[in-house]
Design a protein around this motif. Structure first.
Motif, PDB file in Angstrom:
ATOM      1  N   ALA B 152       0.842  -1.157   0.084  1.00  0.00           N
ATOM      2  CA  ALA B 152       0.179   0.072  -0.003  1.00  0.00           C
ATOM      3  C   ALA B 152       0.798   1.376  -0.044  1.00  0.00           C
ATOM      4  O   ALA B 152       0.538   2.094  -0.666  1.00  0.00           O
ATOM      5  N   ILE B 153       2.027   1.305   0.857  1.00  0.00           N
ATOM      6  CA  ILE B 153       2.919   2.534   0.754  1.00  0.00           C
ATOM      7  C   ILE B 153       3.764   2.507  -0.213  1.00  0.00           C
ATOM      8  O   ILE B 153       3.812   3.549  -0.914  1.00  0.00           O
ATOM      9  N   THR B 154       4.324   1.420  -0.713  1.00  0.00           N
ATOM     10  CA  THR B 154       5.198   1.676  -1.748  1.00  0.00           C
ATOM     11  C   THR B 154       5.079   1.004  -3.313  1.00  0.00           C
ATOM     12  O   THR B 154       5.623   1.533  -4.159  1.00  0.00           O
ATOM     13  N   GLY B 155       3.869   0.305  -3.227  1.00  0.00           N
ATOM     14  CA  GLY B 155       3.582  -0.369  -4.493  1.00  0.00           C
ATOM     15  C   GLY B 155       4.510  -1.529  -4.988  1.00  0.00           C
ATOM     16  O   GLY B 155       4.045  -1.974  -5.840  1.00  0.00           O
ATOM     17  N   THR B 156       5.368  -1.770  -4.026  1.00  0.00           N
ATOM     18  CA  THR B 156       6.169  -2.917  -4.262  1.00  0.00           C
ATOM     19  C   THR B 156       6.152  -3.817  -2.951  1.00  0.00           C
ATOM     20  O   THR B 156       5.463  -3.475  -2.122  1.00  0.00           O
ATOM     21  N   VAL B 157       6.884  -4.914  -3.084  1.00  0.00           N
ATOM     22  CA  VAL B 157       7.041  -5.747  -1.776  1.00  0.00           C
ATOM     23  C   VAL B 157       8.426  -5.230  -0.975  1.00  0.00           C
ATOM     24  O   VAL B 157       8.955  -6.235  -0.131  1.00  0.00           O
ATOM     25  N   GLN B 158       9.067  -4.396  -1.156  1.00  0.00           N
ATOM     26  CA  GLN B 158      10.141  -4.058  -0.267  1.00  0.00           C
ATOM     27  C   GLN B 158      10.294  -2.622  -0.414  1.00  0.00           C
ATOM     28  O   GLN B 158       9.445  -1.793  -1.101  1.00  0.00           O
ATOM     29  N   VAL B 159      10.894  -2.061   0.874  1.00  0.00           N
ATOM     30  CA  VAL B 159      11.065  -0.491   1.189  1.00  0.00           C
ATOM     31  C   VAL B 159      12.619  -0.539   1.138  1.00  0.00           C
ATOM     32  O   VAL B 159      13.246  -1.339   1.759  1.00  0.00           O
ATOM     33  N   GLY B 160      13.197   0.404   0.633  1.00  0.00           N
ATOM     34  CA  GLY B 160      14.593   0.816   0.581  1.00  0.00           C
ATOM     35  C   GLY B 160      15.256   2.160   0.564  1.00  0.00           C
ATOM     36  O   GLY B 160      14.183   3.001   0.978  1.00  0.00           O
ATOM     37  N   GLY B 161      16.383   2.428   0.514  1.00  0.00           N
ATOM     38  CA  GLY B 161      16.778   3.938   0.586  1.00  0.00           C
ATOM     39  C   GLY B 161      17.194   4.504   1.911  1.00  0.00           C
ATOM     40  O   GLY B 161      17.147   5.587   2.284  1.00  0.00           O
ATOM     41  N   LEU B 162      17.233   3.522   2.689  1.00  0.00           N
ATOM     42  CA  LEU B 162      17.791   3.837   4.081  1.00  0.00           C
ATOM     43  C   LEU B 162      19.122   4.597   4.203  1.00  0.00           C
ATOM     44  O   LEU B 162      19.268   5.503   5.016  1.00  0.00           O
ATOM     45  N   ARG B 163      19.877   4.547   3.458  1.00  0.00           N
ATOM     46  CA  ARG B 163      21.166   5.109   3.317  1.00  0.00           C
ATOM     47  C   ARG B 163      21.012   6.562   3.306  1.00  0.00           C
ATOM     48  O   ARG B 163      22.029   7.267   3.943  1.00  0.00           O
ATOM     49  N   ARG B 164      20.139   7.042   2.825  1.00  0.00           N
ATOM     50  CA  ARG B 164      20.022   8.437   2.756  1.00  0.00           C
ATOM     51  C   ARG B 164      19.290   9.144   3.797  1.00  0.00           C
ATOM     52  O   ARG B 164      19.314  10.516   4.059  1.00  0.00           O
ATOM     53  N   ALA B 165      18.716   8.201   4.775  1.00  0.00           N
ATOM     54  CA  ALA B 165      18.107   9.018   5.877  1.00  0.00           C
ATOM     55  C   ALA B 165      18.890   9.439   6.924  1.00  0.00           C
ATOM     56  O   ALA B 165      19.924   9.194   7.068  1.00  0.00           O
ATOM     57  N   PRO B 166      18.488  10.750   7.543  1.00  0.00           N
ATOM     58  CA  PRO B 166      19.290  11.266   8.406  1.00  0.00           C
ATOM     59  C   PRO B 166      19.458  10.281   9.687  1.00  0.00           C
ATOM     60  O   PRO B 166      18.668   9.715  10.267  1.00  0.00           O
ATOM     61  N   GLY B 167      20.851  10.167  10.058  1.00  0.00           N
ATOM     62  CA  GLY B 167      21.357   9.261  11.393  1.00  0.00           C
ATOM     63  C   GLY B 167      21.592   8.093  11.021  1.00  0.00           C
ATOM     64  O   GLY B 167      21.890   7.274  11.818  1.00  0.00           O
ATOM     65  N   TYR B 168      21.480   7.796   9.651  1.00  0.00           N
ATOM     66  CA  TYR B 168      21.978   6.356   9.060  1.00  0.00           C
ATOM     67  C   TYR B 168      23.257   6.089   9.624  1.00  0.00           C
ATOM     68  O   TYR B 168      23.438   4.927  10.108  1.00  0.00           O
ATOM     69  N   GLU B 169      24.297   6.946   9.346  1.00  0.00           N
ATOM     70  CA  GLU B 169      25.788   6.549   9.264  1.00  0.00           C
ATOM     71  C   GLU B 169      25.978   6.185  10.868  1.00  0.00           C
ATOM     72  O   GLU B 169      26.634   5.108  11.141  1.00  0.00           O
ATOM     73  N   GLN B 170      25.579   6.797  11.952  1.00  0.00           N
ATOM     74  CA  GLN B 170      25.769   6.445  13.121  1.00  0.00           C
ATOM     75  C   GLN B 170      25.016   5.180  13.705  1.00  0.00           C
ATOM     76  O   GLN B 170      25.675   4.251  14.240  1.00  0.00           O
ATOM     77  N   ALA B 171      23.859   5.350  13.419  1.00  0.00           N
ATOM     78  CA  ALA B 171      22.807   3.991  13.793  1.00  0.00           C
ATOM     79  C   ALA B 171      23.729   2.778  13.108  1.00  0.00           C
ATOM     80  O   ALA B 171      23.790   1.598  13.563  1.00  0.00           O
ATOM     81  N   SER B 172      23.999   2.810  11.860  1.00  0.00           N
ATOM     82  CA  SER B 172      24.550   1.720  10.999  1.00  0.00           C
ATOM     83  C   SER B 172      25.978   1.286  11.878  1.00  0.00           C
ATOM     84  O   SER B 172      26.248   0.012  11.995  1.00  0.00           O
ATOM     85  N   ALA B 173      26.777   2.412  12.305  1.00  0.00           N
ATOM     86  CA  ALA B 173      27.991   2.137  12.753  1.00  0.00           C
ATOM     87  C   ALA B 173      27.776   1.130  14.224  1.00  0.00           C
ATOM     88  O   ALA B 173      28.504   0.215  14.243  1.00  0.00           O
ATOM     89  N   VAL B 174      26.737   1.372  14.907  1.00  0.00           N
ATOM     90  CA  VAL B 174      26.482   0.756  16.201  1.00  0.00           C
ATOM     91  C   VAL B 174      26.070  -0.515  15.861  1.00  0.00           C
ATOM     92  O   VAL B 174      26.337  -1.442  16.716  1.00  0.00           O
ATOM     93  N   LEU B 175      25.037  -0.785  15.060  1.00  0.00           N
ATOM     94  CA  LEU B 175      24.528  -2.182  15.015  1.00  0.00           C
ATOM     95  C   LEU B 175      25.068  -2.990  13.855  1.00  0.00           C
ATOM     96  O   LEU B 175      25.055  -4.157  13.772  1.00  0.00           O
ATOM     97  N   ALA B 176      25.234  -2.343  12.640  1.00  0.00           N
ATOM     98  CA  ALA B 176      25.730  -3.077  11.427  1.00  0.00           C
ATOM     99  C   ALA B 176      27.141  -2.916  10.850  1.00  0.00           C
ATOM    100  O   ALA B 176      27.590  -3.129  10.050  1.00  0.00           O
ATOM    101  N   GLY B 177      27.824  -2.343  11.782  1.00  0.00           N
ATOM    102  CA  GLY B 177      29.359  -2.132  11.580  1.00  0.00           C
ATOM    103  C   GLY B 177      30.068  -3.212  11.689  1.00  0.00           C
ATOM    104  O   GLY B 177      29.822  -4.404  11.937  1.00  0.00           O
ATOM    105  N   THR B 178      31.364  -2.915  11.344  1.00  0.00           N
ATOM    106  CA  THR B 178      32.264  -4.140  11.400  1.00  0.00           C
ATOM    107  C   THR B 178      33.472  -3.539  12.377  1.00  0.00           C
ATOM    108  O   THR B 178      33.864  -2.314  12.465  1.00  0.00           O
ATOM    109  N   VAL B 179      34.248  -4.508  12.980  1.00  0.00           N
ATOM    110  CA  VAL B 179      35.259  -4.166  13.995  1.00  0.00           C
ATOM    111  C   VAL B 179      36.486  -5.057  13.475  1.00  0.00           C
ATOM    112  O   VAL B 179      36.555  -6.336  13.150  1.00  0.00           O
TER     113      VAL B 179
END
Lengths: 251, 343
Positions: B152-179
């Motif tokens: 209903a929202i996107t017209g497709t079966v997925q949502v994407g584009g999170l990379r451009r959202a504000p705060g993505y870099e920090q959130a990604s480093a905390v949960l999805a980063g590498t060490v």
């Protein structure tokens, strides 16, 4: 008398489950409640332990009249009940069961070291020979479990122990073990109300015997007032037994 | 009690006590699976290989630990897998379509997940229906919402584009980063998994809540009789599982920056299987958080090991089934021992 009833009674709708029963238990004494199935034993202990409130007569603890509305209230006055099913979790260790619902805390944590030590000490003080407090309760024998439940009630401040048929599911030897722990609790100054339908278990241990039949009292006897044979006879309903043996005789 | 205090402890004690550890079977399985793949694939046992199979183990492990706590408490949650998808979808949709900062979207996702967990818990404790049925209902409803709302929202079966959202870099480093450790890069999720396992183990073994979890799963009626607030314990467990689903769903959303509407479906069984391999009884009252984590490592190893050996990935399913059967048989022995009564 720590605990006393005077002409106590209870009815459920039109059914009179218990009528005019007077009994008592003193510190360091055992009062045995004897009766056949349906005699009113369980109604009586449910009143004593706070599950049901009585609707006739008086219930006194330490000489003052009380009316308990929950088992918790009875427990707060030192009246603890150990039921046949014991409320223990078979897969949990002895010490975890011992403190279940009343775990000692150290800051945020469950003080495990203290729980283990206290459980071991308390069991030993009762003379209970548990091999290892870390073993699951399910691996204990029926008698051992009963004993742990008694020790738990004693530790949590019971002054009166109400024991519901503690020996009924046990073999002869295990029953002996449990009776010995009951004697030990008595010697530590607790009052014990022992519900049983086995006069052979009751007589050697009891100081006082309350006989119930069809919801009424057949009388409360001191040990000097009654012999084991008389007790057994009253229990079995003397005349009824004579009639039964007559019926069962070969023609 | 020391061995000297009672001579009977010594003889059956050690072997049986080891046998009765819930994690034992899982640890044996871990060694066997590592030896099997490690012997045939040098990459598998290299640091890069380890980092590779620890990654799926981490996201699965976080869920398996939470599910293990719930199972010890005597309940199941079939909606946990789909809920990872729901949480991810909420985070991505809010931050890409409704202008939420990623952190705010994550907070909203957590609220949604906890609400689902609370609803599961309330329905199970109030109605006394089996949680298997209740959460199967939640599973299907969430599956429908995930697909329906996304379309209903996107017209497709997925949502994407999170990379451009504000705060993505920090959130990604905390949960999805590498060490980086010794020249090998490990996923940060592995650290979260270790933390979750440690916290769960502490709660289970060293708090009154832990004692209550074992008790409500072992015999709820007896637990109530001893004054344990059984309903509250169970609701808290469902909410813990939901929070874990949020953590995993958010981690995966940040990692891939998009979420498929059908993500997580089927995963709920893998969580349960990992927990069972880790020593949880299907009947409740027994199990371990560390065991569930070890179960997750076994799956991580098999998942990647099969690829390293160049086998078809479908064999993983066969492995899953075989492990479940073996683990359940082993657990039954444990239960028999623990519940045997000597009169």
């Amino acid at each position: 008398m720590i605990l006393q009833t005077r002409g106590i009674g209870k009815s459920f709708g039109s059914v009179v489950a218990l009528r005019d029963v007077s009994m008592g238990v003193a510190a360091g004494e055992v009062t045995c409640v004897l009766g056949d199935n349906g005699a009113g034993k369980s109604t009586l202990i449910k009143i004593l332990s706070g599950v049901h409130a009585h609707d006739a007569g008086a219930y006194l603890v330490d000489g003052a009249e009380v009316r308990f509305s929950s088992p918790r209230e009875a427990l707060d006055r030192g009246v603890a009940t150990v039921y046949q099913d014991l409320a223990m979790i078979p897969l949990m260790s002895v010490w975890r069961n011992f403190f279940l619902g009343s775990e000692p805390r150290r800051r945020l944590a469950f003080d495990v070291a203290r729980a283990r030590r206290v459980a071991r000490e308390e069991l030993r003080a009762m003379g209970i020979d548990i091999r290892d407090v870390d073993q699951p309760v399910g691996t204990l024998s029926g008698g051992e479990r009963q004993s742990v439940a008694i020790a738990r009630a004693v530790y949590f401040g019971a002054r009166v122990l109400i024991l519901d048929e503690p020996t009924s599911a046990l073999g002869v030897k295990q029953a002996g073990v449990v009776l010995r722990y009951i004697a030990r609790a008595r010697d530590r100054g607790l009052g014990v109300v022992l519900i049983t339908h086995n006069p052979h278990h009751a007589y050697p241990l009891g100081d006082r015997f309350l006989l119930l039949n069809r919801g009424t009292s057949l009388g409360e006897y001191g040990k000097s007032d009654i012999t084991k044979e008389e007790l057994t006879g009253l229990m079995a309903g003397g005349a009824e037994l004579d009639e039964l043996s007559h019926e069962l005789r070969r023609p | 009690m020391t061995a000297a205090a009672d001579e009977r402890v010594v003889r059956p004690g050690l072997a049986r006590r080891l046998l009765v550890r819930p994690e034992l079977g899982a640890v044996v399985g871990l060694v066997a699976v590592f030896a099997f793949f490690g012997a045939q694939s040098p990459v598998f046992r290299s640091p890069d290989g380890v980092a590779n199979w620890l990654d799926p183990a981490a996201t699965l492990g976080i869920m398996a630990v939470a599910v293990a706590l719930l199972m010890i408490g005597g309940e199941f949650d079939l909606s946990a897998g789909v809920l990872t998808g729901t949480s991810g979808l909420v985070v991505v949709t809010l931050s890409t379509r409704y202008g939420f900062d990623v952190w705010a979207a994550m907070a909203a996702g957590l609220v949604v997940a906890l609400a689902v967990g609370f609803a599961n818990g309330i329905v199970v404790t109030r109605t006394r229906l089996p949680s298997f049925v209740v959460t199967l209902g939640t599973f299907l409803m969430l599956q429908g919402i995930n697909l329906g709302a996304t379309k209903a929202i996107t017209g497709t079966v997925q949502v994407g584009g999170l990379r451009r959202a504000p705060g993505y870099e920090q959130a990604s480093a905390v949960l999805a980063g590498t060490v980086e450790i010794g020249g090998t890069s490990f996923r940060v999720a592995i650290l979260w998994w270790v933390l979750v396992t440690a916290a769960a183990t502490w709660v289970l073994m060293r708090t009154r809540a832990g004692n209550w979890i074992f008790a409500v799963g072992g015999d709820e009626r007896a637990a109530r009789a001893m004054g344990v607030p059984a309903a509250r314990v169970k609701i808290a467990l469902f909410m813990t599982t939901a929070a874990a689903a949020w953590l995993v769903g958010t981690t995966l959303a940040l990692r891939y920056t998009s979420v498929q509407a059908n993500v997580g479906i089927g995963q709920e069984f893998i969580y349960i299987v990992a927990a069972v391999i880790g020593g949880c009884l299907l009947t409740g009252g027994y199990g371990s958080a560390i065991g569930a984590s070890v179960g997750a490592v076994i799956f991580g190893m098999a998942d990647k090991g099969i690829v390293f050996l160049g086998w078809d990935a479908d064999w993983f399913k066969f492995f899953l089934g075989a492990m479940l059967l073996l683990a359940t048989l082993a657990n039954r022995l444990v239960r028999r021992y623990a519940e045997e009564v000597r009169r």
